[in-house]
Design an enzyme around this catalytic site. Structure first.
Site, PDB file in Angstrom:
ATOM      1  N   GLY A 125       0.648  -1.257  -0.143  1.00 28.11           N
ATOM      2  CA  GLY A 125      -0.090   0.104  -0.182  1.00 28.11           C
ATOM      3  C   GLY A 125       0.755   1.264  -0.152  1.00 28.11           C
TER       4      GLY A 125
ATOM      5  CG  ASP B 295       4.888  -7.758  15.435  1.00 27.04           C
ATOM      6  OD1 ASP B 295       4.500  -6.581  15.327  1.00 27.04           O
ATOM      7  OD2 ASP B 295       4.396  -8.909  15.811  1.00 27.04           O
TER       8      ASP B 295
ATOM      9  CE1 TYR C 108      -6.275   3.415  11.579  1.00 29.16           C
ATOM     10  CE2 TYR C 108      -8.199   4.731  10.815  1.00 29.16           C
ATOM     11  CZ  TYR C 108      -6.717   4.043  10.535  1.00 29.16           C
ATOM     12  OH  TYR C 108      -6.088   4.528   9.590  1.00 29.16           O
TER      13      TYR C 108
ATOM     14  CE  LYS D 257      -3.801   5.677  11.506  1.00 34.84           C
ATOM     15  NZ  LYS D 257      -2.411   5.662  11.095  1.00 34.84           N
TER      16      LYS D 257
HETATM   17  N1  LIG Z   1      -5.802   2.823   3.095  1.00 35.48           N
HETATM   18  C1  LIG Z   1      -6.595   3.704   3.595  1.00 35.48           C
HETATM   19  O1  LIG Z   1      -7.986   3.982   3.282  1.00 35.48           O
HETATM   20  C2  LIG Z   1      -6.044   4.707   4.662  1.00 35.48           C
HETATM   21  C3  LIG Z   1      -6.792   5.795   5.048  1.00 35.48           C
HETATM   22  C4  LIG Z   1      -6.162   6.380   6.148  1.00 35.48           C
HETATM   23  C5  LIG Z   1      -5.092   6.204   6.844  1.00 35.48           C
HETATM   24  N2  LIG Z   1      -4.417   5.015   6.303  1.00 35.48           N
HETATM   25  C6  LIG Z   1      -3.126   4.602   7.108  1.00 35.48           C
HETATM   26  O2  LIG Z   1      -2.428   4.501   5.998  1.00 35.48           O
HETATM   27  C7  LIG Z   1      -1.275   3.902   6.512  1.00 35.48           C
HETATM   28  C8  LIG Z   1      -0.703   2.882   5.673  1.00 35.48           C
HETATM   29  O3  LIG Z   1      -1.729   1.862   5.502  1.00 35.48           O
HETATM   30  P1  LIG Z   1      -2.139   1.129   3.822  1.00 35.48           P
HETATM   31  O4  LIG Z   1      -3.465   1.867   3.788  1.00 35.48           O
HETATM   32  O5  LIG Z   1      -1.012   1.007   3.012  1.00 35.48           O
HETATM   33  O6  LIG Z   1      -2.663  -0.414   4.287  1.00 35.48           O
HETATM   34  P2  LIG Z   1      -1.646  -1.724   4.046  1.00 35.48           P
HETATM   35  O7  LIG Z   1      -1.581  -2.020   2.618  1.00 35.48           O
HETATM   36  O8  LIG Z   1      -2.455  -2.791   4.981  1.00 35.48           O
HETATM   37  O9  LIG Z   1      -0.523  -1.600   4.799  1.00 35.48           O
HETATM   38  C9  LIG Z   1       0.021  -1.711   6.077  1.00 35.48           C
HETATM   39  C10 LIG Z   1       1.355  -1.807   6.297  1.00 35.48           C
HETATM   40  O10 LIG Z   1       1.608  -1.776   7.592  1.00 35.48           O
HETATM   41  C11 LIG Z   1       2.614  -2.748   8.005  1.00 35.48           C
HETATM   42  N3  LIG Z   1       2.311  -3.349   9.481  1.00 35.48           N
HETATM   43  C12 LIG Z   1       1.289  -3.828  10.091  1.00 35.48           C
HETATM   44  N4  LIG Z   1       1.142  -4.317  11.258  1.00 35.48           N
HETATM   45  C13 LIG Z   1       2.487  -4.257  11.127  1.00 35.48           C
HETATM   46  C14 LIG Z   1       3.321  -4.686  12.454  1.00 35.48           C
HETATM   47  N5  LIG Z   1       2.708  -5.366  13.457  1.00 35.48           N
HETATM   48  N6  LIG Z   1       4.689  -4.448  12.557  1.00 35.48           N
HETATM   49  C15 LIG Z   1       5.378  -3.744  11.292  1.00 35.48           C
HETATM   50  N7  LIG Z   1       4.552  -3.534  10.083  1.00 35.48           N
HETATM   51  C16 LIG Z   1       3.102  -3.581  10.075  1.00 35.48           C
HETATM   52  C17 LIG Z   1       2.070  -3.919   6.878  1.00 35.48           C
HETATM   53  O11 LIG Z   1       3.153  -4.865   6.665  1.00 35.48           O
HETATM   54  P3  LIG Z   1       3.262  -6.412   7.225  1.00 35.48           P
HETATM   55  O12 LIG Z   1       1.819  -6.888   7.259  1.00 35.48           O
HETATM   56  O13 LIG Z   1       4.186  -6.886   6.379  1.00 35.48           O
HETATM   57  O14 LIG Z   1       3.943  -6.198   8.658  1.00 35.48           O
HETATM   58  C18 LIG Z   1       1.929  -3.124   5.577  1.00 35.48           C
HETATM   59  O15 LIG Z   1       2.885  -2.832   5.133  1.00 35.48           O
HETATM   60  C19 LIG Z   1      -1.683   3.178   7.942  1.00 35.48           C
HETATM   61  O16 LIG Z   1      -1.068   3.838   9.184  1.00 35.48           O
HETATM   62  C20 LIG Z   1      -3.070   3.382   7.731  1.00 35.48           C
HETATM   63  O17 LIG Z   1      -3.966   3.620   9.078  1.00 35.48           O
HETATM   64  C21 LIG Z   1      -4.685   4.181   5.270  1.00 35.48           C
END
Ligand SMILES: NC(=O)c1ccc[n+]([C@@H]2O[C@H](COP(=O)([O-])OP(=O)(O)OC[C@H]3O[C@@H](n4cnc5c(N)ncnc54)[C@H](OP(=O)(O)O)[C@@H]3O)[C@@H](O)[C@H]2O)c1
Length: 253
Positions: A14, A61, A151, A155
Site C-alpha cells: 500500500g 513486528d 482507530y 489517528k
Molecule cells: N488505506 C486507507 O484507506 C487509509 C486511510 C487513512 C489512513 N491510512 C493509514 O495508512 C497507513 C498505511 O496503510 P495502508 O493503507 O497502506 O494499508 P496496508 O496496505 O494494509 O499496509 C499496512 C502496512 O503496515 C504494515 N504493518 C502492519 N502491522 C505491522 C506490524 N505489526 N509491524 C510492522 N509493520 C506492520 C504492513 O506490513 P506487514 O503486514 O508486512 O507487517 C503493511 O506494510 C496506515 O497507518 C493506515 O492507518 C490508510
C-alpha cells in the site's frame, strides 16, 4: 551516492511501497520496515534496479517493543533524512467484539511505536539541522467513529502529536508533517475486516504527492483530496451526535 537514508515503516504494501518508491526516485537510500520479508525484498530489488539506491530490509513486528530496539538504534546512528511512520492498521467492528489483544496491538503500532521511533530520530535530525518526520494519520482523526472507535482515536493522537512536534521544530530545519488520507486503494480495508467498505478510494500515489507538496509548503498536516478536505473541515461545524451518526454510516457501508 547519497549517504542519507529514508526509513519507511509499513513498506511491504500500500502506501508504504509508494513512499519507498518516491524516496528512492528522489535519490535517498531506503530502509524498508514491516513483517513481510518476501514482499519487502521484491520492493527493495525494484528500487535498486530502477533508481540505483541502497536498500536495507528490516523484518520487525513493530508491536513488539523488544523487536523495535534494532530500528531505534538505527534511527539514532544513521543519517536519516526522512522517517515515514506509515505502518498501521484499523479494525471495523463494535468495540466489545474486538479482542483485547487486537486493541492493544492497534494502539501499540499506531500510537506507541510511532512515538518511540519519532523520539529516536529527532535528535540526530536536529544535530544535522535537517530532516523530516512524516506520520501517517487519517481523515478518521477528525471525528469519533463508531465501529472504528480505537482507530479514530489513535489517528487523532497522531494528528495532534505531530502538529505539536511541527510547532516545536518549526525554526530548526527539521520538519514534522501529519498526513491524513481518506479511503485509499490498499490492503487496509481487507485487514480491517471490511474489504468492501468505502469504495470511492484515492490512489497511494495521490497521497504521496499530497504529502510532498505539503512538506514543501511547511504545513503541519495535510488532508489528501478535495472531497476529503471539505468533509474534514465541515465536520467541525456539525453537532457531535450528527457527526457520529454520519461517521458510523460511512465506516460501515
Ligand atoms: N488505506 C486507507 O484507506 C487509509 C486511510 C487513512 C489512513 N491510512 C493509514 O495508512 C497507513 C498505511 O496503510 P495502508 O493503507 O497502506 O494499508 P496496508 O496496505 O494494509 O499496509 C499496512 C502496512 O503496515 C504494515 N504493518 C502492519 N502491522 C505491522 C506490524 N505489526 N509491524 C510492522 N509493520 C506492520 C504492513 O506490513 P506487514 O503486514 O508486512 O507487517 C503493511 O506494510 C496506515 O497507518 C493506515 O492507518 C490508510
Amino acid at each position: 551516492m547519497s549517504k542519507s537514508w529514508a526509513v519507511v515503516t509499513g513498506a511491504s504494501s500500500g502506501l508504504g511501497v509508494a513512499y519507498a518508491e518516491r524516496m528512492a526516485a528522489d535519490g535517498a537510500n531506503v530502509v524498508l520496515v514491516a513483517r513481510s520479508v518476501d514482499k519487502m525484498e521484491k520492493v527493495a530489488a525494484s528500487l535498486r534496479a530502477q533508481h540505483g539506491v541502497d536498500t536495507l530490509v528490516l523484518a520487525v513486528d513493530l508491536t513488539d517493543r523488544a523487536a523495535r530496539a534494532e530500528l531505534v538504534e538505527l534511527l539514532k546512528e544513521r543519517d536519516v533524512s526522512h522517517l515515514i511512520n506509515n505502518a498501521g492498521f484499523g479494525t471495523i467492528n463494535s468495540f466489545h467484539e474486538i479482542s483485547e489483544e487486537r486493541i492493544l496491538s492497534e494502539l501499540e503500532l499506531n500510537v506507541v511505536a510511532l512515538t518511540e521511533l519519532s523520539r529516536a530520530a529527532v535528535p540526530g535530525m536536529l544535530s544535522r539541522g535537517r530532516g523530516a518526520i512524516i506520520n501517517v494519520s487519517s481523515t478518521a482523526a477528525f471525528q469519533a467513529i463508531p465501529e472504528m472507535a480505537v482507530y479514530a482515536a489513535a489517528k487523532a493522537y497522531v494528528l495532534r502529536f505531530t502538529s505539536a512536534l511541527w510547532g516545536e521544530l518549526k525554526t530548526t530545519g527539521v520538519r514534522a508533517l501529519a498526513v491524513c488520507p481518506g479511503p485509499t486503494e490498499t490492503e487496509f480495508f481487507a485487514n480491517a475486516g471490511r474489504a468492501s467498505a468505502m469504495r470511492r478510494r484515492r490512489t497511494p500515489e495521490q497521497v504521496v504527492d499530497a504529502t510532498f507538496d505539503a512538506l514543501g509548503r511547511h504545513r503541519p498536516f495535510v488532508v489528501d483530496g478535495t472531497i476529503n478536505k471539505v468533509l474534514a473541515f465541515t465536520n467541525r461545524l456539525v453537532p457531535v451526535d450528527l457527526q457520529v451518526a454520519v461517521a458510523r454510516h460511512v465506516a460501515t457501508h
